[in-house]
Design a protein around this motif. Structure first.
Motif, short mmCIF file in Angstrom:
data_model
loop_
_atom_site.label_atom_id
_atom_site.label_comp_id
_atom_site.label_asym_id
_atom_site.label_seq_id
_atom_site.Cartn_x
_atom_site.Cartn_y
_atom_site.Cartn_z
N GLN A 20 3.20 -2.13 -4.67
CA GLN A 20 2.66 -2.85 -3.53
C GLN A 20 1.42 -2.16 -2.97
OE1 GLN A 20 5.46 -3.23 -0.34
NE2 GLN A 20 4.06 -4.35 0.99
N SER A 21 1.44 -0.83 -2.90
CA SER A 21 0.28 -0.10 -2.40
C SER A 21 -0.92 -0.27 -3.31
CB SER A 21 0.63 1.38 -2.25
OG SER A 21 1.63 1.57 -1.28
N VAL A 22 -0.68 -0.25 -4.62
CA VAL A 22 -1.78 -0.44 -5.56
C VAL A 22 -2.39 -1.83 -5.41
CG1 VAL A 22 -2.40 -0.55 -8.01
CG2 VAL A 22 -0.87 1.25 -7.19
N LEU A 23 -1.53 -2.84 -5.30
CA LEU A 23 -2.03 -4.21 -5.15
C LEU A 23 -2.80 -4.38 -3.85
CD1 LEU A 23 1.08 -6.22 -6.43
CD2 LEU A 23 -1.02 -5.74 -7.66
N TYR A 24 -2.28 -3.81 -2.77
CA TYR A 24 -2.98 -3.89 -1.49
C TYR A 24 -4.33 -3.19 -1.56
CZ TYR A 24 0.91 -5.93 1.15
OH TYR A 24 1.88 -6.77 1.64
N ALA A 25 -4.35 -1.98 -2.16
CA ALA A 25 -5.60 -1.22 -2.21
C ALA A 25 -6.65 -1.91 -3.07
CB ALA A 25 -5.32 0.18 -2.75
N MET A 26 -6.23 -2.69 -4.05
CA MET A 26 -7.19 -3.39 -4.89
C MET A 26 -7.98 -4.44 -4.13
SD MET A 26 -4.91 -3.77 -8.38
CE MET A 26 -5.99 -5.02 -9.07
N VAL A 27 -7.43 -4.93 -3.01
CA VAL A 27 -8.13 -5.92 -2.19
C VAL A 27 -8.56 -5.34 -0.85
CG1 VAL A 27 -6.95 -7.86 -3.28
CG2 VAL A 27 -5.93 -6.78 -1.28
N GLY A 28 -8.49 -4.02 -0.71
CA GLY A 28 -8.99 -3.38 0.50
C GLY A 28 -8.01 -3.24 1.62
N ALA A 29 -6.71 -3.47 1.38
CA ALA A 29 -5.69 -3.36 2.43
C ALA A 29 -4.92 -2.05 2.27
CB ALA A 29 -4.74 -4.55 2.40
N THR A 30 -4.04 -1.76 3.22
CA THR A 30 -3.25 -0.53 3.23
C THR A 30 -1.81 -0.84 2.92
OG1 THR A 30 -4.73 0.42 4.88
CG2 THR A 30 -2.60 1.50 4.57
N GLY A 31 -1.22 -0.06 2.01
CA GLY A 31 0.16 -0.25 1.61
C GLY A 31 1.09 0.78 2.22
N PRO A 32 2.35 0.79 1.83
CA PRO A 32 3.35 1.70 2.42
C PRO A 32 3.21 3.15 1.97
CG PRO A 32 4.35 0.36 0.70
CD PRO A 32 2.98 -0.17 0.90
N VAL A 33 2.47 3.43 0.91
CA VAL A 33 2.34 4.80 0.43
C VAL A 33 1.38 5.57 1.33
CG1 VAL A 33 1.50 6.23 -1.47
CG2 VAL A 33 2.88 4.22 -1.95
N ARG A 34 1.80 6.79 1.73
CA ARG A 34 0.97 7.66 2.56
C ARG A 34 0.79 8.99 1.83
NH1 ARG A 34 0.32 3.55 4.43
NH2 ARG A 34 0.47 2.82 6.59
N PHE A 35 -0.46 9.39 1.63
CA PHE A 35 -0.76 10.65 0.96
C PHE A 35 -0.79 11.78 1.98
CE2 PHE A 35 -2.46 7.43 -1.86
CZ PHE A 35 -2.11 7.89 -3.11
N SER A 36 -0.43 12.96 1.51
CA SER A 36 -0.41 14.13 2.40
C SER A 36 -1.80 14.68 2.66
CB SER A 36 0.48 15.22 1.78
OG SER A 36 0.00 15.57 0.48
N HIS A 37 -2.76 14.39 1.82
CA HIS A 37 -4.13 14.85 2.00
C HIS A 37 -5.06 13.65 2.10
CE1 HIS A 37 -2.94 18.98 1.12
NE2 HIS A 37 -2.27 18.52 0.06
N ASP A 38 -6.01 13.74 3.07
CA ASP A 38 -6.94 12.63 3.27
C ASP A 38 -7.87 12.44 2.08
OD1 ASP A 38 -5.86 12.22 5.75
OD2 ASP A 38 -7.37 13.42 6.81
N VAL A 39 -8.20 13.53 1.39
CA VAL A 39 -9.11 13.40 0.25
C VAL A 39 -8.47 12.55 -0.85
CG1 VAL A 39 -10.35 14.66 -1.55
CG2 VAL A 39 -10.22 15.59 0.77
N ARG A 40 -7.19 12.81 -1.13
CA ARG A 40 -6.49 12.01 -2.13
C ARG A 40 -6.37 10.56 -1.69
NH1 ARG A 40 -3.63 13.88 -6.22
NH2 ARG A 40 -2.08 12.22 -5.94
N SER A 41 -6.12 10.35 -0.42
CA SER A 41 -6.00 8.99 0.08
C SER A 41 -7.32 8.23 -0.03
CB SER A 41 -5.54 9.01 1.54
OG SER A 41 -5.47 7.69 2.06
N ASP A 42 -8.43 8.92 0.35
CA ASP A 42 -9.73 8.25 0.26
C ASP A 42 -10.10 7.94 -1.19
OD1 ASP A 42 -9.89 8.44 2.99
OD2 ASP A 42 -11.15 10.25 2.97
N PHE A 43 -9.83 8.88 -2.08
CA PHE A 43 -10.15 8.65 -3.48
C PHE A 43 -9.30 7.52 -4.06
CE2 PHE A 43 -9.72 9.43 -8.04
CZ PHE A 43 -11.06 9.52 -8.41
N PHE A 44 -8.04 7.43 -3.65
CA PHE A 44 -7.16 6.35 -4.12
C PHE A 44 -7.70 4.99 -3.68
CE2 PHE A 44 -3.56 3.51 -3.24
CZ PHE A 44 -3.03 3.41 -4.52
N VAL A 45 -8.15 4.92 -2.43
CA VAL A 45 -8.69 3.64 -1.92
C VAL A 45 -9.96 3.26 -2.68
CG1 VAL A 45 -9.71 2.52 0.08
CG2 VAL A 45 -7.66 3.91 0.34
#
Length: 585
Positions: free
Chosen positions: A172-197
């Motif tokens: 679900q998080s992958v699908l949401y991120a593919m269209v620019g939305a936020t999913g239920p997955v939360r990363f512990s580091h902001d750098v990883r989160s930004d790169f994932f988005v």
């Protein structure tokens, strides 16, 4: 229609680029979007992403609209309606500023007006497409979509998350991120989160753009000459094949054919990059040529293809231009040798005479035979050997190449071989030109063989021509021969000399000067050949399609099967095969 197409482009720029950049820079909402309710955040991201994609897709559709593609018109209408729906959603969720409301109302009014104009002029977009392209786009989207999910899931490592999540939540998080939305997955580091988005958003954007390109690109049907068409073409060539030395090349396996209403004439063609490309003159009765040409042009108009012809004769160019309101350009000259007038004597043939003598003294022996007289096993061996000499795996040729040796029905073709000490060193292949002519198809030789071996084989073929009932032989086509010959004469003007220097520079990559000099050694009769096309606006596009057809321009391709095997080997370890028993065991 130009005004409507321009309006669609402007709407694409407004909807997809200007509005999004303007609102993203000036709106204050995105600064505290993280603190707003989840529905608003998701809706705002989805609508902004959707409008960007809609705008880019509208820009991609402009070429199809100019070509009056019905599929492009359908896509534009659907995108405009979707853009209006997205704007309504944004208004309901207040995802714009007060200034943006006025701009959006004006843009929506233009969008509605364009929808009405597009519907009013719907009959103008009549060009049909190839249904295979739709299925290909669907499979492309499915493959990229699965790959995007796999890549996104591979990036989500359990150790880098704030809390454990299940695989459905990760998907679900992958699908949401593919269209620019936020999913239920939360990363512990902001750098990883930004790169994932960024990564997943780029993957989703790439998937949509590639799918749209595959869906909207010009249709290229599968060219395949059927057995019935091939038999009919052979019948026409038997009756009226003397008119054009390129007629037999219409029997290439990768060509399609258009027939005149009476069935007395036909035109072979291929479709490349949206260009419907024919070669040579129409085959059959010259009185039926206009009917075949009309059918050819109607088929091109129905699919929004650009009609073009390469390598037609002067008579063929006149008929094409008169019947299709086209223009002609001289491409070069075809070298034709009259067997009865050919002789190795004289100063002009000194170079050829010396080369032939040198090759004969080196122990080379030539043999000239009809393909029907060559045993099938030997013919297969000759073909394999000739293929091994080809430096490039891509087979070149379209207008003056058959693309095969010893196919069904090709028994009247002629193969000329050169053997040294029982080893095959070179091969020539000729196709019939009416009942008393031959046209050179291919020349291949061992690179370590004696220089001048091709000259030797051509001379041997001319010597054996009378026994085969052949009175004329067509050699290679020399592109822009007149410019090369006149540009080196005394008194040539600066423009002609400059054009000759350009041709010599291009000869580093294309065989322009070398083919001209090779053909000129045999003192042939030069017969001009022409290219016929609608106008200068499409000249570059037609030129690229002609280079692609002749395999001088080969687009890079991705071998999906080879990549799939490598991925499978990485994922699935190879099983160790049991050791085979030996005699010692």
């Amino acid at each position: 229609m130009l005004l409507v197409g321009l309006s669609f482009i402007l709407v694409g720029l407004d909807v997809g680029l200007y509005q999004q950049v303007h609102f993203h820079v000036n709106s204050k909402l995105h600064r505290f979007a993280a603190g707003t309710p989840g529905a608003l955040t998701i809706t705002g991201s989805l609508t902004r992403t959707a409008l960007v994609l809609i705008g880019l897709l509208l820009l991609m559709l402009r070429h199809g609209l100019r070509r009056r593609k019905h599929r492009s018109w359908q896509a534009v209408m659907a995108l405009l309606i979707l853009a209006a729906v997205v704007n309504i959603i944004r208004l309901l969720h207040h995802d714009i500023t007060t200034v943006g409301i006025t701009s959006m109302v004006i843009g929506s009014a233009i969008t509605v007006a364009l929808v009405g104009a597009g519907w009013y002029y719907r009959a103008e977009f009549y060009a049909v497409g190839d249904p295979r392209t739709r299925w290909r786009a669907l499979w492309t989207f499915a493959g990229l979509f699965v790959a995007d999910i796999v890549i996104g899931l591979a990036y989500i490592a359990p150790r880098g998350l704030v809390r454990p999540t299940s695989y459905p939540q990760r998907i679900q998080s992958v699908l949401y991120a593919m269209v620019g939305a936020t999913g239920p997955v939360r990363f512990s580091h902001d750098v990883r989160s930004d790169f994932f988005v960024i990564m997943t958003g780029a993957l989703g954007f790439f998937t949509v753009i590639v799918t749209a390109y595959v869906f909207l690109r010009p249709a290229e049907p599968v060219e395949r000459l059927g057995a019935a068409d091939a038999a009919s073409i052979r019948s026409l060539l038997d009756r009226q094949g003397e008119t054009d030395s390129l007629g037999y090349f219409a029997l290439r396996d990768d060509k399609s054919v258009i027939w005149s209403p009476t069935g007395k004439a036909c035109i072979g063609y291929r479709v490349l990059s949206g260009v419907m490309l024919a070669s040579g003159d129409p085959i059959g009765d010259s009185e039926a040529w206009p009917g075949a040409i009309r059918g050819f042009l109607d088929e091109a108009a129905r699919h929004a293809w650009v009609p073009a012809v390469v390598g037609c004769s002067e008579l063929g160019a006149e008929v094409w231009c008169r019947g299709g309101n086209l223009t002609a350009l001289e491409l070069g000259d075809e070298a034709i040798v009259a067997v009865a007038e050919f002789s190795l004597q004289g100063r002009a043939m000194r170079n050829v005479r010396q080369m032939v003598t040198r090759v004969a003294r080196a122990g080379y022996v030539a043999e000239v035979r009809r393909v029907g007289d060559v045993p099938r096993e030997e013919l297969s061996r000759l073909t394999r050997q000739a293929d091994s000499w080809r430096g490039n795996p891509t087979e070149r040729g379209f207008s003056m190449a058959l693309g095969r040796i010893g196919g069904p029905g090709d028994e009247r073709c002629v193969v000329v071989t050169a053997v040294q000490d029982g080893v095959l060193r070179a091969l020539l292949h000729f196709v019939p030109w009416g009942s008393d002519g031959l046209s050179l198809d291919l020349m291949r030789r061992d690179r370590s063989a004696q220089p001048g071996l091709n000259d030797f084989l051509i001379v041997e073929a001319i010597k054996a021509a009378q026994d085969l009932g052949v009175t004329r032989i067509s050699l290679n086509f020399a592109a822009f021969r007149a410019a090369l010959e006149r540009g080196e004469r005394i008194g040539a003007g600066p423009i002609l000399r400059a054009w000759r220097r350009v041709l010599l520079f291009m000869s580093r990559w294309f065989q322009i000067e070398s083919l001209y000099k090779f053909n000129a050694k045999f003192c042939p009769e030069w017969v001009p050949r022409f290219m016929v096309f609608p106008g200068s606006r499409d000249a570059v596009r037609i030129g690229l399609a002609a280079l692609e057809a002749e395999a001088f321009l080969v687009w890079p391709s991705i071998e999906l099967r080879r990549i799939g095997r490598k991925l499978r080997n990485l994922v699935l370890p190879r099983r160790k095969l049991p050791r085979q028993a030996t005699v010692a065991d």
